[in-house]
Design a protein around this motif. Structure first.
Motif, mmCIF file in Angstrom:
data_model
loop_
_atom_site.group_PDB
_atom_site.id
_atom_site.type_symbol
_atom_site.label_atom_id
_atom_site.label_comp_id
_atom_site.label_asym_id
_atom_site.label_seq_id
_atom_site.Cartn_x
_atom_site.Cartn_y
_atom_site.Cartn_z
ATOM 1 N N PRO A 54 0.815 -1.218 0.000
ATOM 2 C CA PRO A 54 0.000 0.000 0.000
ATOM 3 C C PRO A 54 0.855 1.277 0.000
ATOM 4 O O PRO A 54 2.031 1.228 0.341
ATOM 5 C CB PRO A 54 -0.829 -0.115 1.282
ATOM 6 C CG PRO A 54 -0.192 -1.180 2.089
ATOM 7 C CD PRO A 54 0.567 -2.060 1.173
ATOM 8 N N PRO A 55 0.227 2.402 -0.378
ATOM 9 C CA PRO A 55 0.949 3.674 -0.409
ATOM 10 C C PRO A 55 1.585 3.989 0.940
ATOM 11 O O PRO A 55 0.964 3.774 1.983
ATOM 12 C CB PRO A 55 -0.143 4.704 -0.729
ATOM 13 C CG PRO A 55 -1.268 3.941 -1.318
ATOM 14 C CD PRO A 55 -1.173 2.544 -0.784
ATOM 15 N N ALA A 57 3.894 2.554 2.647
ATOM 16 C CA ALA A 57 4.274 1.456 3.542
ATOM 17 C C ALA A 57 5.776 1.418 3.823
ATOM 18 O O ALA A 57 6.228 0.731 4.744
ATOM 19 C CB ALA A 57 3.825 0.118 2.960
ATOM 20 N N GLY A 58 6.514 2.176 3.021
ATOM 21 C CA GLY A 58 7.970 2.195 3.208
ATOM 22 C C GLY A 58 8.708 1.425 2.120
ATOM 23 O O GLY A 58 9.864 1.038 2.290
ATOM 24 N N LYS A 59 8.052 1.225 0.996
ATOM 25 C CA LYS A 59 8.647 0.443 -0.098
ATOM 26 C C LYS A 59 9.953 1.067 -0.603
ATOM 27 O O LYS A 59 10.953 0.370 -0.736
ATOM 28 C CB LYS A 59 7.643 0.318 -1.265
ATOM 29 C CG LYS A 59 6.334 -0.354 -0.868
ATOM 30 C CD LYS A 59 5.354 -0.390 -2.021
ATOM 31 C CE LYS A 59 4.866 0.966 -2.469
ATOM 32 N NZ LYS A 59 4.048 1.686 -1.477
ATOM 33 N N THR A 61 11.911 3.155 0.867
ATOM 34 C CA THR A 61 12.955 3.102 1.892
ATOM 35 C C THR A 61 13.604 1.713 1.898
ATOM 36 O O THR A 61 14.825 1.577 1.977
ATOM 37 C CB THR A 61 12.355 3.427 3.285
ATOM 38 O OG1 THR A 61 11.508 4.567 3.171
ATOM 39 C CG2 THR A 61 13.437 3.704 4.300
ATOM 40 N N ASP A 96 10.619 9.454 -4.477
ATOM 41 C CA ASP A 96 11.521 8.313 -4.557
ATOM 42 C C ASP A 96 12.915 8.766 -4.958
ATOM 43 O O ASP A 96 13.910 8.326 -4.431
ATOM 44 C CB ASP A 96 11.018 7.303 -5.586
ATOM 45 C CG ASP A 96 9.727 6.659 -5.123
ATOM 46 O OD1 ASP A 96 9.602 6.466 -3.901
ATOM 47 O OD2 ASP A 96 8.869 6.374 -5.961
ATOM 48 N N ARG A 99 14.592 10.495 -2.075
ATOM 49 C CA ARG A 99 14.999 9.530 -1.061
ATOM 50 C C ARG A 99 16.180 8.685 -1.517
ATOM 51 O O ARG A 99 16.958 8.212 -0.727
ATOM 52 C CB ARG A 99 13.813 8.629 -0.726
ATOM 53 C CG ARG A 99 13.531 8.582 0.743
ATOM 54 C CD ARG A 99 12.153 8.024 0.978
ATOM 55 N NE ARG A 99 11.137 9.064 0.887
ATOM 56 C CZ ARG A 99 10.000 8.923 0.231
ATOM 57 N NH1 ARG A 99 9.734 7.819 -0.404
ATOM 58 N NH2 ARG A 99 9.127 9.888 0.219
ATOM 59 N N GLU A 145 9.383 -1.455 -7.936
ATOM 60 C CA GLU A 145 8.524 -1.001 -6.831
ATOM 61 C C GLU A 145 7.176 -0.598 -7.395
ATOM 62 O O GLU A 145 7.090 0.218 -8.308
ATOM 63 C CB GLU A 145 9.142 0.205 -6.110
ATOM 64 C CG GLU A 145 8.173 0.776 -5.055
ATOM 65 C CD GLU A 145 8.621 2.107 -4.455
ATOM 66 O OE1 GLU A 145 9.824 2.405 -4.418
ATOM 67 O OE2 GLU A 145 7.727 2.854 -4.001
ATOM 68 N N ASN A 192 6.674 -3.793 7.726
ATOM 69 C CA ASN A 192 7.582 -2.664 7.941
ATOM 70 C C ASN A 192 6.980 -1.742 9.004
ATOM 71 O O ASN A 192 5.846 -1.921 9.414
ATOM 72 C CB ASN A 192 7.810 -1.925 6.619
ATOM 73 C CG ASN A 192 8.907 -0.892 6.725
ATOM 74 O OD1 ASN A 192 9.957 -1.153 7.306
ATOM 75 N ND2 ASN A 192 8.675 0.292 6.167
ATOM 76 N N LYS A 193 7.748 -0.774 9.417
ATOM 77 C CA LYS A 193 7.354 0.158 10.480
ATOM 78 C C LYS A 193 7.027 -0.619 11.759
ATOM 79 O O LYS A 193 6.062 -0.309 12.466
ATOM 80 C CB LYS A 193 6.155 1.032 10.044
ATOM 81 C CG LYS A 193 6.389 1.746 8.713
ATOM 82 C CD LYS A 193 5.483 2.932 8.486
ATOM 83 C CE LYS A 193 5.757 3.533 7.107
ATOM 84 N NZ LYS A 193 4.977 4.712 6.804
ATOM 85 N N ASP A 195 8.444 -0.571 14.285
ATOM 86 C CA ASP A 195 8.676 0.240 15.483
ATOM 87 C C ASP A 195 7.339 0.727 16.045
ATOM 88 O O ASP A 195 7.267 1.227 17.152
ATOM 89 C CB ASP A 195 9.578 1.442 15.141
ATOM 90 C CG ASP A 195 9.116 2.213 13.907
ATOM 91 O OD1 ASP A 195 8.890 1.561 12.858
ATOM 92 O OD2 ASP A 195 8.950 3.451 13.986
ATOM 93 N N ASP A 226 12.224 -2.433 10.245
ATOM 94 C CA ASP A 226 12.091 -1.009 10.525
ATOM 95 C C ASP A 226 13.062 -0.366 9.542
ATOM 96 O O ASP A 226 14.254 -0.238 9.832
ATOM 97 C CB ASP A 226 12.472 -0.738 11.989
ATOM 98 C CG ASP A 226 12.459 0.756 12.318
ATOM 99 O OD1 ASP A 226 12.391 1.581 11.370
ATOM 100 O OD2 ASP A 226 12.534 1.100 13.515
ATOM 101 N N ALA A 227 12.541 -0.081 8.375
ATOM 102 C CA ALA A 227 13.419 0.332 7.265
ATOM 103 C C ALA A 227 14.142 1.623 7.580
ATOM 104 O O ALA A 227 15.299 1.801 7.216
ATOM 105 C CB ALA A 227 12.604 0.471 5.986
ATOM 106 N N ARG A 229 15.324 2.646 10.318
ATOM 107 C CA ARG A 229 16.509 2.403 11.148
ATOM 108 C C ARG A 229 17.330 1.212 10.643
ATOM 109 O O ARG A 229 18.157 0.669 11.366
ATOM 110 C CB ARG A 229 16.083 2.203 12.607
ATOM 111 C CG ARG A 229 15.597 3.504 13.223
ATOM 112 C CD ARG A 229 14.713 3.298 14.456
ATOM 113 N NE ARG A 229 13.932 4.515 14.719
ATOM 114 C CZ ARG A 229 12.760 4.791 14.146
ATOM 115 N NH1 ARG A 229 12.207 3.932 13.298
ATOM 116 N NH2 ARG A 229 12.128 5.908 14.404
#
Ligand code: GTP
Ligand code: MG
Length: 314
Positions: A54-55, A57-59, A61, A96, A99, A145, A192-193, A195, A226-227, A229
């Protein structure tokens, strides 16, 4: 630049030639078939990794951090970031680029963004060709991605050797509604996430889902990352490598690839046919007369279309 010249530069590893060819691929330009047939006839060894979810989500990263590991191993990495909802190529995915600026100046990394505008409705076709062009250029890994978990992704993910589905601790509802779909796409589940609260609950849910589907030779691993970190990324990397090893020994893989090739030749034929047809429609005066009649309301478009088809088939 002439097509031949362009191809020569591409095969001589000129990054500008690569970029130009990718633009032709995106716009489905006139020389497409010629270029693709020359590129595809060269054997390559690259491995395609799909990162979907999903949008937000940290892809990206995750792609960034994975790329660091792959670069450390000495591999060259091509990245395709797809955003089907974006009307502009490279617009919404600008983030993207920022980043991933980390990799700017690294010749072993090449990033390309693809929105729906440049692909003329054939996002999966354009993506497939982009992956081919990148692999012909000599990237060892190509990471694709793509946003969302739905039909487009299914299409696009067919071309990935290993697909990781990225979810977040809040994704409980998505998992409930997407069960079968998720299992079909994923070779690896990533939460992901992690944390944030709820990661363990989601992990249990997904593990149960995998267990229930049972009986498969490849058991989809569920990992937490936890992308931000850089936690869990090494594990993701090693899971991708395990799946790669698994595929190398899986007899079903050849069958699967054969099926994809079959679908592909049909797709390409239709696309080429459409081009020929469009050209004919635009060039025939008899057709133009019919179109003219429709324009002024003397003929309805359905009858006109049937008549045009008759004329062209003759
Ligand atoms: N707390 C936390 N934030 C993260 C993590 N990974 C990424 N983020 C943040 O989440 C936001 C979205 O990250 P992206 O990598 O752009 O996510 P994406 O899935 O590529 O987003 P789209 O391409 O827009 O769908 C950014 O602000 C990241 O810094 C994580 O593990 N934990
Ligand atoms: Mg992204």
């Amino acid at each position: 630049m002439q097509t031949n010249e362009l191809l020569n530069s591409y095969f001589a590893n000129d990054i500008r030639a690569l970029a130009k060819i990718l633009t032709i691929v995106e716009s489905r330009g006139a020389d497409l078939e010629d270029i693709m047939s020359k590129i595809v006839s060269k054997e390559t060894n690259s491995y395609c990794i799909g990162i979907t979810g999903p949008p937000g989500a940290g892809k990206s990263t995750i792609v960034d951090k994975l790329t660091h590991i792959l670069r450390k191993e000495g591999s060259k990495v091509g990245i395709v970031a797809i955003d089907p909802s974006s009307p502009f190529s490279g617009g919404a995915v600008l983030g993207d680029r920022i980043r991933m600026q980390d990799h700017a100046g690294d010749e072993g990394v090449f990033i390309r963004s693809l929105g729906s505008r440049g692909s003329h409705g054939g996002l999966s076709r354009a993506t497939r060709d982009i992956v081919r062009v990148m692999s012909g250029f000599g990237f060892d890994y190509i990471i694709v991605e793509t946003v969302g978990v739905g039909q487009t992704e299914l299409d696009i993910m067919e071309l990935a050797d290993t697909t990781a589905v990225i979810l977040v601790p809040e994704a409980g509802d998505t998992i409930q509604t997407m069960k079968a779909g998720l299992l079909e796409i994923a070779d690896i589940f990533v939460i992901n996430k992690s944390d944030r609260p709820g990661a363990d609950g989601i992990r249990q849910g997904l593990t149960a889902l995998v267990e229930m589907s049972g009986g498969k030779k490849w058991k989809i691993p569920v990992i937490k990352t936890d992308a931000l970190r850089t936690e869990g990324i090494e594990e993701l990397y090693s899971m991708i490598m395990s799946h790669k090893d698994f595929l190398e020994n899986d007899p079903k893989r050849r069958e699967h690839k054969a099926k994809i090739r079959e679908a592909e030749v049909v797709q390409i034929t239709i696309e080429q046919f459409e081009k020929v047809l469009t050209k004919k429609i635009n060039s025939r005066s008899a057709v133009a007369t019919l179109v003219e009649k429709v324009k002024v309301g003397k003929e309805n478009p359905y009858t006109a279309a049937s008549n045009i088809l008759q004329k062209i088939i003759k």
